[in-house]
Design a protein around this motif. Sequence first.
Motif, mmCIF file in Angstrom:
data_model
loop_
_atom_site.group_PDB
_atom_site.id
_atom_site.type_symbol
_atom_site.label_atom_id
_atom_site.label_comp_id
_atom_site.label_asym_id
_atom_site.label_seq_id
_atom_site.Cartn_x
_atom_site.Cartn_y
_atom_site.Cartn_z
ATOM 1 N N GLU A 39 -44.621 -18.511 34.532
ATOM 2 C CA GLU A 39 -43.264 -18.682 34.007
ATOM 3 C C GLU A 39 -43.129 -19.993 33.229
ATOM 4 O OE1 GLU A 39 -40.431 -16.637 34.069
ATOM 5 O OE2 GLU A 39 -42.058 -15.214 34.483
ATOM 6 N N TYR A 41 -45.407 -21.445 31.467
ATOM 7 C CA TYR A 41 -45.989 -21.213 30.133
ATOM 8 C C TYR A 41 -45.098 -20.292 29.305
ATOM 9 C CZ TYR A 41 -50.431 -23.570 30.982
ATOM 10 O OH TYR A 41 -51.395 -24.522 31.216
ATOM 11 N N LYS A 42 -44.553 -19.274 29.955
ATOM 12 C CA LYS A 42 -43.724 -18.295 29.249
ATOM 13 C C LYS A 42 -42.482 -18.948 28.648
ATOM 14 C CE LYS A 42 -41.477 -13.806 29.985
ATOM 15 N NZ LYS A 42 -41.204 -12.744 30.999
ATOM 16 N N LYS A 43 -41.897 -19.914 29.376
ATOM 17 C CA LYS A 43 -40.670 -20.572 28.920
ATOM 18 C C LYS A 43 -40.945 -21.804 28.076
ATOM 19 C CE LYS A 43 -38.006 -18.861 32.846
ATOM 20 N NZ LYS A 43 -37.258 -19.196 34.087
ATOM 21 N N GLY A 44 -42.235 -22.107 27.872
ATOM 22 C CA GLY A 44 -42.600 -23.225 27.008
ATOM 23 C C GLY A 44 -42.533 -24.580 27.684
ATOM 24 N N ILE A 45 -42.325 -24.605 28.997
ATOM 25 C CA ILE A 45 -42.301 -25.885 29.714
ATOM 26 C C ILE A 45 -43.717 -26.456 29.790
ATOM 27 C CG2 ILE A 45 -41.744 -27.006 31.915
ATOM 28 C CD1 ILE A 45 -39.599 -24.805 32.283
#
Length: 355
Positions: A39, A41-45
Amino acid sequence: MSLIDKIWYEKVNCKNIAAIVPLMPFNLLFKAISHTRRELYKKGISKSVKLNIPVIVVGGIAVGGTGKTPLCIALVNYLAHVGYKVGLISRGYKGTAKSYPLTVLETTDPKECGDEPYLIKACVGDNAVVAVDPVRERGAKYLEDLGCEVIVTDDGLQHYSLQRDIEIIVIDGKRGLGNGLLMPAGPLREGKWHLDKADCVVVNGVSSDTRYKSMTLSPQKVVSIASFCKKDSTIDYLQAPCKVAALAGIGNPKRFYDTLKDSGFEIVKTIDVGDHKRVDVEVLKSVSKTTPIVMTSKDAVKYANLAMDNLYVLNVEAILPQSFYHLILDKLNKLIHDKQGIKTDDDTEQESTQL
């Protein structure tokens, strides 16, 4: 059968459930950590790198050997054959290089780059630029800067810091997904959901699922280690039937033993090594005095410089259906066309239908 086989690779039953239950809290913790990581990585954090060229990941959702390396070799050779300049990136497990990225040459010391990258380079030759880097995204960018047009990653399915365009998941046909549980209660690094997300699932063996591609590891002739590693221009074959000692420092040694038996050899001794491990040279000397030792190609690179007789190699070649190559090539061509703004036949047909 080892304890880990009884726990991981048998369905949950009355014989192994007592060992599995205490591991379930850790299983849930592993699931929560891996989900959170995805998540982020998915949200760009957590930051990931996107290259300007296509990246093909060849990996697995289960631990242990599944046949990923032979598939990588076959895929690289095919892509080079159809005209692509291919780069292959590996983390170089257990390599001792002082700096990275490291370009692997046929003259590179396997200890420096790791066994699998050296083996891949020996098998693909000039068909690919092979590099190792524990930081995969840095190594991949290095290959892109060298002018590669497509990158294949050997393993790395769970390394989300490098964005991928095509995912190929390899499954062992005999072991499958074991008991279907995440580590440490089972052999899975990720859930079965990833199979539906992948662009292609390849089963090492015969698959009853028509959605998956079947791969066969075809054994080659058993040759001396000097012949295999090109230390000797003459080829010394070991002919079956005969009695041999088997050495397999891979994730699933039983597959190698079965292949050796199917090739007509009688295994009178197995030399236990462990995945990616080395056996003491004195052990090799002692056994080889009376019995030919046959090892995997991945093991052979570790002992290529030994001046010792009676060491042989059984290499395997991945045989894949043409439908597998067509699937990957179609996806790859579409990716490149899209990046270049070139319309494919499918795009033109879709536009005509809309009009």
